[in-house]
Scaffold this active site. Structure first.
Site, PDB file in Angstrom:
ATOM      1  N   GLY A 142       0.841  -1.202   0.000  1.00 57.87           N
ATOM      2  CA  GLY A 142       0.000   0.000   0.000  1.00 57.87           C
ATOM      3  C   GLY A 142       0.872   1.246   0.000  1.00 57.87           C
ATOM      4  O   GLY A 142       2.104   1.156   0.167  1.00 57.87           O
ATOM      5  N   LEU A 143       0.236   2.379  -0.156  1.00 60.60           N
ATOM      6  CA  LEU A 143       0.944   3.657  -0.213  1.00 60.60           C
ATOM      7  C   LEU A 143       1.715   3.930   1.082  1.00 60.60           C
ATOM      8  O   LEU A 143       1.377   3.385   2.134  1.00 60.60           O
ATOM      9  CB  LEU A 143      -0.061   4.809  -0.403  1.00 60.60           C
ATOM     10  N   SER A 144       2.716   4.778   0.996  1.00 60.64           N
ATOM     11  CA  SER A 144       3.385   5.259   2.200  1.00 60.64           C
ATOM     12  C   SER A 144       2.336   5.933   3.094  1.00 60.64           C
ATOM     13  O   SER A 144       1.521   6.711   2.611  1.00 60.64           O
ATOM     14  CB  SER A 144       4.465   6.279   1.816  1.00 60.64           C
ATOM     15  N   LYS A 185       0.642   0.222   6.863  1.00 58.23           N
ATOM     16  CA  LYS A 185       1.242  -1.117   6.804  1.00 58.23           C
ATOM     17  C   LYS A 185       2.030  -1.446   8.081  1.00 58.23           C
ATOM     18  O   LYS A 185       1.803  -2.480   8.698  1.00 58.23           O
ATOM     19  CB  LYS A 185       2.196  -1.227   5.595  1.00 58.23           C
ATOM     20  N   SER A 186       2.955  -0.567   8.453  1.00 57.97           N
ATOM     21  CA  SER A 186       3.810  -0.846   9.615  1.00 57.97           C
ATOM     22  C   SER A 186       2.998  -0.884  10.901  1.00 57.97           C
ATOM     23  O   SER A 186       3.242  -1.724  11.770  1.00 57.97           O
ATOM     24  CB  SER A 186       4.897   0.224   9.757  1.00 57.97           C
ATOM     25  N   SER A 243       5.847  -1.845  -2.124  1.00 60.86           N
ATOM     26  CA  SER A 243       5.847  -2.817  -3.241  1.00 60.86           C
ATOM     27  C   SER A 243       4.806  -2.438  -4.295  1.00 60.86           C
ATOM     28  O   SER A 243       3.800  -3.129  -4.451  1.00 60.86           O
ATOM     29  CB  SER A 243       5.645  -4.247  -2.727  1.00 60.86           C
TER      30      SER A 243
END
Ligand code: ADP
Length: 198
Positions: A31-33, A37-38, A105
């Site tokens: 996914g986008l910055s 995600k983190s 990614s």
């Protein structure tokens, strides 16, 4: 590659997995910055740890400080970045671990290559889907502002493309769901599918 032969060893993936009493897998967050995600991967790893699972979290920012410190953000470097990460994730699953990989990614082909080298039955693609406007508003690291000012080139979503997954195992809309709820759904996906019964 011509003079390189694959060695076979006596201890197998099945042995290592059995010792850890778990089914090795890769949870691949894309996914986008700033999509989350983190944040979500971190919560998932905590939950898995609490359940006695053996895990490792690979994160874009951390990998780029070491393993991929020589790479930038051109398309070719992004491809190589993900290739290396996928190989490391494949080795870690072979070692019996549950790997959480949190990487923008952005390219479908590289995620597909990751799926191939890790093994489709062990690879769970999780699309952390926040609209660009939401990720940009959060701007956790101030990178969107820099990209808009032209201080960073090739920034995903601004002047570098993001190709959304077509058939991810899970879609997480982080503008509509708490990180805790998202993490719980990822754990459900893994344990439901892994079917290792504990
Ligand atoms: P990424 O790893 O995708 O670049 P981060 O996890 O580093 O994103 O940052 C996401 C930011 O968005 C964090 O500051 C997090 O607290 C915030 N956030 C707000 N709502 C959510 C949500 N529902 N899920 C995940 N992150 C969220």
């Amino acid at each position: 590659m011509n003079n390189i032969h694959q060695q076979t060893f006596s201890v197998t993936l099945a042995d290592r997995a059995a010792m850890k009493q778990q089914t090795p897998a890769v949870l691949w967050f894309t996914g986008l910055s700033g999509a989350g995600k983190s944040t979500i991967a971190n919560l998932v790893e905590q939950q898995l740890l609490a359940m006695g699972r053996h895990t490792y979290l690979l994160d874009g920012d951390n990998v780029r400080r070491g393993l991929c410190a020589d790479l930038g953000f051109s398309d070719a470097d992004r491809v190589e970045n993900i290739r290396r990460v996928a190989e490391v994730a494949a080795l870690m699953t072979d070692a019996g671990l549950i790997v959480l990989a949190a990487f923008i990614s952005p390219f479908k082909a590289e995620r597909e290559a990751a799926r191939q080298s890790i093994g489709a039955d062990r690879f769970f693609e999780i699309y952390v889907d926040a609209p660009l406007a939401v990720a940009e508003r959060r701007d956790v690291k101030g990178l969107y502002a820099k990209a808009r000012r032209g201080e960073i080139r090739h920034f995903t979503g601004i002047d570098s493309p993001y190709e959304a997954p077509e058939a991810p195992a899970l879609v997480i809309k982080t503008e509509h769901e708490t990180p805790e709820r998202s993490a719980a759904r990822v754990v459900e996906l893994l344990l439901g599918d892994a079917g290792d019964g504990w």
